[in-house]
Enzyme design. Structure first.
Site, PDB file in Angstrom:
ATOM      1  N   GLY A  95       0.678  -1.370   0.059  1.00 43.24           N
ATOM      2  CA  GLY A  95       0.049  -0.015   0.096  1.00 43.24           C
ATOM      3  C   GLY A  95       1.030   1.304  -0.071  1.00 43.24           C
ATOM      4  NE  ARG A 179      11.210  -3.998   2.792  1.00 47.85           N
ATOM      5  CZ  ARG A 179      10.177  -4.189   3.551  1.00 47.85           C
ATOM      6  NH1 ARG A 179      10.131  -4.054   4.891  1.00 47.85           N
ATOM      7  NH2 ARG A 179       8.741  -4.166   2.872  1.00 47.85           N
ATOM      8  NE  ARG A 186       5.116  -8.886   1.924  1.00 49.35           N
ATOM      9  CZ  ARG A 186       5.700  -7.674   2.426  1.00 49.35           C
ATOM     10  NH1 ARG A 186       5.258  -8.045   3.808  1.00 49.35           N
ATOM     11  NH2 ARG A 186       6.315  -6.750   2.033  1.00 49.35           N
ATOM     12  CG  ASP A 255       1.077  -8.777   6.554  1.00 53.00           C
ATOM     13  OD1 ASP A 255       0.403  -9.551   7.645  1.00 53.00           O
ATOM     14  OD2 ASP A 255       1.510  -7.738   6.614  1.00 53.00           O
ATOM     15  CG  ASN A 256       4.610  -7.751   8.668  1.00 52.37           C
ATOM     16  OD1 ASN A 256       4.388  -7.507   7.649  1.00 52.37           O
ATOM     17  ND2 ASN A 256       3.806  -7.210   9.785  1.00 52.37           N
ATOM     18  CG  ASP A 265       6.926  -5.018   7.049  1.00 52.51           C
ATOM     19  OD1 ASP A 265       7.731  -4.378   5.965  1.00 52.51           O
ATOM     20  OD2 ASP A 265       5.838  -5.293   6.577  1.00 52.51           O
TER      21      ASP A 265
HETATM   22  P1  AMP Z   1       2.708  -3.040   7.810  1.00 47.87           P
HETATM   23  O1  AMP Z   1       2.140  -2.446   9.146  1.00 47.87           O
HETATM   24  O2  AMP Z   1       3.828  -2.178   7.219  1.00 47.87           O
HETATM   25  O3  AMP Z   1       3.148  -4.342   7.626  1.00 47.87           O
HETATM   26  O4  AMP Z   1       1.531  -2.901   6.726  1.00 47.87           O
HETATM   27  C1  AMP Z   1       0.292  -3.462   6.681  1.00 47.87           C
HETATM   28  C2  AMP Z   1      -0.461  -2.973   5.578  1.00 47.87           C
HETATM   29  O5  AMP Z   1      -0.885  -1.557   5.635  1.00 47.87           O
HETATM   30  C3  AMP Z   1       0.242  -3.308   4.127  1.00 47.87           C
HETATM   31  O6  AMP Z   1      -0.817  -3.624   3.223  1.00 47.87           O
HETATM   32  C4  AMP Z   1       0.885  -1.939   3.985  1.00 47.87           C
HETATM   33  O7  AMP Z   1       1.187  -1.761   2.459  1.00 47.87           O
HETATM   34  C5  AMP Z   1      -0.479  -0.864   4.404  1.00 47.87           C
HETATM   35  N1  AMP Z   1      -0.024   0.489   4.913  1.00 47.87           N
HETATM   36  C6  AMP Z   1       0.857   0.678   5.781  1.00 47.87           C
HETATM   37  N2  AMP Z   1       0.743   2.174   5.884  1.00 47.87           N
HETATM   38  C7  AMP Z   1       0.344   2.509   4.761  1.00 47.87           C
HETATM   39  C8  AMP Z   1       0.234   3.995   4.382  1.00 47.87           C
HETATM   40  N3  AMP Z   1       0.864   5.028   4.777  1.00 47.87           N
HETATM   41  N4  AMP Z   1      -0.465   4.194   3.142  1.00 47.87           N
HETATM   42  C9  AMP Z   1      -1.168   3.121   2.689  1.00 47.87           C
HETATM   43  N5  AMP Z   1      -1.031   1.722   3.023  1.00 47.87           N
HETATM   44  C10 AMP Z   1      -0.415   1.678   4.257  1.00 47.87           C
HETATM   45 MG    MG Z   2       3.988  -5.602   6.479  1.00 47.46          MG
END
Ligand code: AMP
Ligand code: MG
Length: 490
Positions: A95, A179, A186, A255-256, A265
């Site tokens: 995202g 990165r 994943r 997913d992590n 992550d």
């Molecule tokens: P994470 O917490 O980084 O593992 O992200 C979990 C999900 O939320 C993933 O699909 C990320 O791409 C999405 N995500 C986290 N932060 C953002 C953001 N600022 N904008 C869009 N998607 C986000």
């Molecule tokens: Mg993640």
């Protein structure tokens, strides 16, 4: 600085992931940013990637690693994936990141180059697709520290400040992290394929994973069972390494968790201070699902989700597939325990194995727990032959334990000097202490002073060196009345 073309930086992109079926990604260019400049750049990593660090560490290089310019051969895309977040299944996907491509190094190794914080994608949901400077620097510090500790991890090539503000509770400086990963496959990528793809799609993904990470297994009799088994093996090793250094990931959602066995992550992760298996730092983990002591069992839970996703490929007959999966999943706790015990023996200078070692180890940990002993520094003090510095020193229980341990060291053929050598290689003199990481981020984000972070990174490069400077960084902060809290990297 002579003006060379971007291609002269040594980019050698391929995009094997984009040859997967369409459902696995969406082509997506990064959204350009106003005025990119580097706040940190990893010369050493650039070199190992076959990149010219002098050409890349420039204004134009910052523009490339901000996504404003796209080098030849790159084919930016956002990856689709799903995942169990705190136990609940969701469609996710990149995202706020794009995969630029796979850099093929002069030695033929292949690394994903991902820009994190690069703007909105079709998977952004409510998010702005951006990242702020503090969390991106935090990922840089933590991932490089893990690498220094010898733990498989994604790496950080650079952080670029975008020159734009992003909105969170307040306005924050925007940033993009580059990165570098063995891949971004994943457990959640497989869950996505199993939920939204056909069996053929799932097979394409599994073949891709085999080709990328386990090419020797591609011709095995049941390659997909071997794939599952290899991921289980790598994760058992990885999680044992986390536990041995006291690393708490904080968000072990499926997913992590990677297929490659790299840590990925770095959100609310932190290192254990006082030894307590119930330790949680993440502000969003209210129930302690991802507490330090739960990490091995959560990893097993996640791997079971991977096995479920792979089930259609394991056997024509579902029941037989389940039985095959159960057999390999049953290996995980055993493998984990073996790696952990081997690591703990090394932390105590033991080259040989006897059954009683398990009691010796458990007794030490129990004392540490009861006395709120610092995890890293307890082993550090034992390594430096300064038992008087450990929290339990002076108690009868500790004296008894210490004598037992010393007697055990005498039973092995190796000398005491050799035992202490092994301990030095197995017990870090320094870890990224929470207060040090916070101080580095505070100086960088609020004062634009990057020297504190650079010094910290320098000390963390070889945590087993036992330098005088590292001794300074091993010092504990004054006990705080407020528990340390970490936040998700947004
Ligand atoms: P994470 O917490 O980084 O593992 O992200 C979990 C999900 O939320 C993933 O699909 C990320 O791409 C999405 N995500 C986290 N932060 C953002 C953001 N600022 N904008 C869009 N998607 C986000
Ligand atoms: Mg993640």
């Amino acid at each position: 600085m002579n003006k060379k073309e971007i291609s002269d930086a040594g980019w050698n992109y391929d995009n094997s992931y984009s040859r997967l079926p369409d459902l696995f990604y969406t082509r997506q260019e990064p959204e350009p940013v106003r005025s990119p400049h580097f706040v940190i750049f990893n010369d050493e990593l650039a070199k190992t990637l076959g990149l010219d660090e002098q050409v890349l560490n420039s204004d134009q290089g910052a523009s490339v690693l901000a996504g404003n310019e796209i080098p030849e051969g790159a084919d930016p895309l956002a990856q689709a994936y799903a995942g169990h977040q705190f136990g609940y299944f969701n469609m996710l996907g990149d995202g706020r990141a794009v995969l630029m491509g796979e850099q093929v190094t002069p030695s033929g190794e292949r690394f994903d180059i991902q820009l994190k914080g690069s703007g909105r994608t079709p998977y952004s949901r409510q998010g702005d697709g951006r990242a702020s400077l503090g969390p991106m620097l935090r990922e840089y510090i933590m991932s490089e520290a893990m690498h220094g500790l010898g733990i498989p991890t994604t790496r950080s090539l650079a952080v670029v400040k975008t020159g734009e503000l992003i909105i969170r509770e307040t306005y924050l400086p925007g940033a993009i992290l580059t990165r570098v990963a063995a891949s971004h496959l994943r457990v959640g990528t497989f869950q996505y394929a199993a939920s939204w793809g056909t069996k053929e799609d799932l097979k394409s993904l599994a073949d891709f994973a085999l080709q990328r990470h386990f090419p020797d297994l591609a011709n095995a009799e049941n390659p997909y069972l071997h794939l599952l088994q290899e991921v289980i093996r790598r994760q058992a090793l990885l999680i044992s390494k986390w536990q041995l250094v006291g690393f708490i990931h904080g968000v072990m959602n499926t997913d992590n968790m990677t297929i490659s066995g790299e840590t990925i992550d770095y959100g609310p992760c932190a290192f254990l201070d006082d030894y307590d298996p119930a330790t949680v730092f993440s502000s969003i983990d209210r129930e302690g699902r991802y507490a330090y002591g739960n990490q091995p069992s959560i990893a097993g839970w996640n791997l079971t989700r991977l096995a479920e996703a792979l089930l259609p490929l394991l056997h024509e007959d579902t029941e037989q597939g389940v039985s095959l999966a159960q057999d390999v999943l049953a290996e995980f706790p055993k493998l984990y325990r073996q790696h952990w015990l081997a690591g703990m023996r090394a932390k105590l200078g033991l080259y040989t194995e006897v059954q009683e070692d398990e009691t010796l180890i458990e007794d030490l940990l129990t004392m540490m727990y009861k006395q709120d002993a610092d995890y890293t520094n307890t082993f550090r003090s034992l390594t430096l032959q300064k038992p008087e510095e450990v929290a339990m020193y002076g108690s009868d229980e500790f004296n008894f334990w210490f004598e037992q341990w010393q007697a055990r060291l005498d039973t092995q053929p190796e000398t005491k000097a050799e035992a202490y050598e092994l301990m030095r290689r197995s017990n870090p003199a320094v870890i990224p202490r929470n207060h040090r990481v916070e101080a580095a981020l505070e100086a960088a984000v609020n004062q634009a002073d990057y020297s504190v972070m650079e010094q910290l990174l320098d000390v963390l490069k070889d945590p087993y060196a036992y330098t005088a400077e590292q001794a300074e960084f091993a010092a504990l902060p004054p006990k705080s009345a407020v528990p340390y809290r970490t936040y998700c990297g947004t």
